[in-house]
Design a protein around this motif. Sequence first.
Motif, PDB file in Angstrom:
ATOM      1  N   ARG A 111     -10.643   2.421  -6.442  1.00  0.00           N
ATOM      2  CA  ARG A 111     -10.517   1.896  -5.085  1.00  0.00           C
ATOM      3  C   ARG A 111      -9.539   2.766  -4.303  1.00  0.00           C
ATOM      4  NH1 ARG A 111      -7.894  -1.430  -8.411  1.00  0.00           N
ATOM      5  NH2 ARG A 111      -5.636  -1.506  -8.162  1.00  0.00           N
ATOM      6  N   THR A 112      -9.353   2.414  -3.052  1.00  0.00           N
ATOM      7  CA  THR A 112      -8.364   3.096  -2.221  1.00  0.00           C
ATOM      8  C   THR A 112      -7.384   2.038  -1.696  1.00  0.00           C
ATOM      9  OG1 THR A 112      -9.734   2.748  -0.267  1.00  0.00           O
ATOM     10  CG2 THR A 112     -10.004   4.845  -1.415  1.00  0.00           C
ATOM     11  N   THR A 113      -6.248   2.499  -1.240  1.00  0.00           N
ATOM     12  CA  THR A 113      -5.357   1.586  -0.521  1.00  0.00           C
ATOM     13  C   THR A 113      -5.012   2.252   0.806  1.00  0.00           C
ATOM     14  OG1 THR A 113      -3.324   2.554  -1.411  1.00  0.00           O
ATOM     15  CG2 THR A 113      -4.284   0.721  -2.641  1.00  0.00           C
ATOM     16  N   THR A 114      -4.682   1.463   1.776  1.00  0.00           N
ATOM     17  CA  THR A 114      -4.243   2.041   3.040  1.00  0.00           C
ATOM     18  C   THR A 114      -3.197   1.156   3.709  1.00  0.00           C
ATOM     19  OG1 THR A 114      -4.936   2.822   5.204  1.00  0.00           O
ATOM     20  CG2 THR A 114      -6.233   1.025   4.304  1.00  0.00           C
ATOM     21  N   ILE A 156      -3.182   6.814   3.176  1.00  0.00           N
ATOM     22  CA  ILE A 156      -4.103   6.251   2.183  1.00  0.00           C
ATOM     23  C   ILE A 156      -3.771   6.787   0.781  1.00  0.00           C
ATOM     24  CG2 ILE A 156      -5.956   6.278   3.933  1.00  0.00           C
ATOM     25  CD1 ILE A 156      -7.360   8.253   1.744  1.00  0.00           C
ATOM     26  N   ASP A 176      -9.376   1.103   8.095  1.00  0.00           N
ATOM     27  CA  ASP A 176     -10.392   1.625   7.167  1.00  0.00           C
ATOM     28  C   ASP A 176      -9.948   2.945   6.549  1.00  0.00           C
ATOM     29  OD1 ASP A 176     -12.090  -0.424   7.768  1.00  0.00           O
ATOM     30  OD2 ASP A 176     -13.072   0.661   9.402  1.00  0.00           O
ATOM     31  N   GLY A 205     -12.379  -1.390   0.303  1.00  0.00           N
ATOM     32  CA  GLY A 205     -11.473  -0.382  -0.240  1.00  0.00           C
ATOM     33  C   GLY A 205     -12.124   0.492  -1.290  1.00  0.00           C
ATOM     34  N   SER A 245       0.829  -1.218   0.000  1.00  0.00           N
ATOM     35  CA  SER A 245       0.000   0.000   0.000  1.00  0.00           C
ATOM     36  C   SER A 245       0.857   1.259   0.000  1.00  0.00           C
ATOM     37  CB  SER A 245      -0.943  -0.022   1.205  1.00  0.00           C
ATOM     38  OG  SER A 245      -0.223  -0.342   2.360  1.00  0.00           O
ATOM     39  N   SER A 264     -12.668  -6.682  -1.471  1.00  0.00           N
ATOM     40  CA  SER A 264     -12.244  -5.460  -2.153  1.00  0.00           C
ATOM     41  C   SER A 264     -13.282  -4.347  -2.009  1.00  0.00           C
ATOM     42  CB  SER A 264     -11.927  -5.733  -3.622  1.00  0.00           C
ATOM     43  OG  SER A 264     -13.003  -6.380  -4.225  1.00  0.00           O
TER      44      SER A 264
END
Length: 529
Positions: free
Chosen positions: A301-304, A225, A274, A499, A37, A496
């Motif tokens: 989408r997001t990544t963290t 993020i 989250d 995210g 990430s 998924s």
Amino acid sequence: MVGGGVTGAGVARDLSLRGLSVLLLDKGDWGAGTTGSSSWMIHGGPRYLEFDWDTTRLSCLDAGHIVTIARNLVYRVVFIIPVLPHDRNNIERMETAMEVYDRFQPLKHAHPHRRLTAAEALQAEPGLTPDLIGAVTMEEWGVDPHRLVFANVQDAVAHGARALNHTRVTELIRDGGKVIGVRYHADGAISEARARVVVNATGPWSPKVGAMAGVAVQLRPAKGIHLVYPHRISNFSISAESIDGRDLLMVAHAGFTLLGTTDDDFYGDLDSVDVLEDEVEYLLQGFERVFPTIRNYRPVRTTTGVRPTLFKWRRYEDELSRRYEVIDHSRQGADGFITIAGGKLSMYRLMAEETSDAVCRKLGHQAPCTTATSPLPGNESDAEPAVELAARCGIPALAVLRLQSRHGSNAEKVLDEAGTSRILCRCEPITEAELVHASRHEHVRTLADAFRRVGIAAGPCAGAACIIRSAEVIGRELGWSATQKFDAARDFVRGSWLGRAPVLNHAGWAQEELAQGVMRGLTRNDGTR
Ligand SMILES: Cc1cc2nc3c(=O)[nH]c(=O)nc-3n(C[C@H](O)[C@H](O)[C@H](O)COP(=O)(O)OP(=O)(O)OC[C@H]3O[C@@H](n4cnc5c(N)ncnc54)[C@H](O)[C@@H]3O)c2cc1C
């Protein structure tokens, strides 16, 4: 070796190349922790020059080695740093910083900066705000961190290591003041492994694993993020200033864009991080000041992830040093136990070298480190021109380029092995052959593992068009029943979703409905669910 992020995989490779016997364990998948990430950059971090000069120098130095041993995995990333009227740094200050950074650039085989007038910057990237006063350029390297980790694992295994993903270390075995092994949990069974040295390379989890040995490892974990766009928004990477004056980056990677990142003290559960809507808004607000149309683009989408930053009281998160420390815990009553904490992806090889030196000192083992010059798998020779390989195999040249970016000169072997030239997804040119290869040889146990290894579901469809087909291909290789294939696809879609939810607009919700509808349709056809 506990922890299969880039640091642990790097140490496993280093020690195996020195001829030692190594067991590498990760509770999840290779690179699925902080490494995956990250912002996907092998960079020196000009920002750190203000307060952490040596991290910039060491990162640039090690980046130079990494780009030489992993040529197929890296690509140049050119930044435009626009300067606006009320920015923290005016154009003169910005250029002075870049002149200093230029001194380090040769270490990582990058070019020096250029100063651009407002007109030149707008010509290069018309999406920039017309309010800009001028800009400077800067060059860094992009990398696929999932493949970088796996290449290290693969090379460690080629040199005799054993590497098990989805294997959680639950206990350290002690004999008085010594740590003599680990107890681990995999496939519902508990096993033991004895070792003369146990290395804790678990990134933000290192205090937890340290506690298993009864020692304190102090970190100041910081969450970050990214928003992920499934295409390039610009051919340049662009920096911006957030409302509180921190640096934000929009990074143009091979076929997608990352917009990030936040940097906030994190006190929560590392296994359940989250992304909040406020964090998304913070990034968009900061970025639209330099790139006004950013909200017209749709993230998929997001990544963290959580940075394993070394502990320091009082500093703001993004002013914390990114330095690292190799800690021999013998003085704390845990002989045979070593932690590697802190650091950056950009200097993982150096961190691994120093950790391996510490292990070798303990064992009285004399072999030198060779990882700065030994090529990673797929880099031993030049890859065949993509157009020629594409013509011979009957697949698009873009699919070959993508394959070569992951496998280098081994791409041809990957294509030949499965005897199929089918393309798996309409939006990302991934071959079925590569997925077959990953299932057979690359420790793929779940669809999420295949996402990291091969990039399935990474394109605009986010899996809607390819996840069922991928489950079919992997399931055939791993002997899954129809129910197991269905469960795997459903687990991927559910996993998924977390995210994706923070960035869905109305079109995104429509796509989500479609993906969920496909799963529900399968449920009805299956009849048993
Ligand atoms: C948002 C963000 C952006 C970043 N961008 C960059 C960048 O562009 N460039 C850069 O140089 N650095 C970047 N960094 C920093 C960099 O990502 C990290 O320093 C680096 O990836 C840490 O790697 P690691 O292997 O130490 O930790 P991790 O990648 O977290 O690996 C630790 C592993 O240990 C495993 N583990 C934990 N507990 C156990 C257990 N009990 N048993 C078995 N396994 C266990 C985990 O599953 C995990 O895979 C970024 C960090 C963040 C958060």
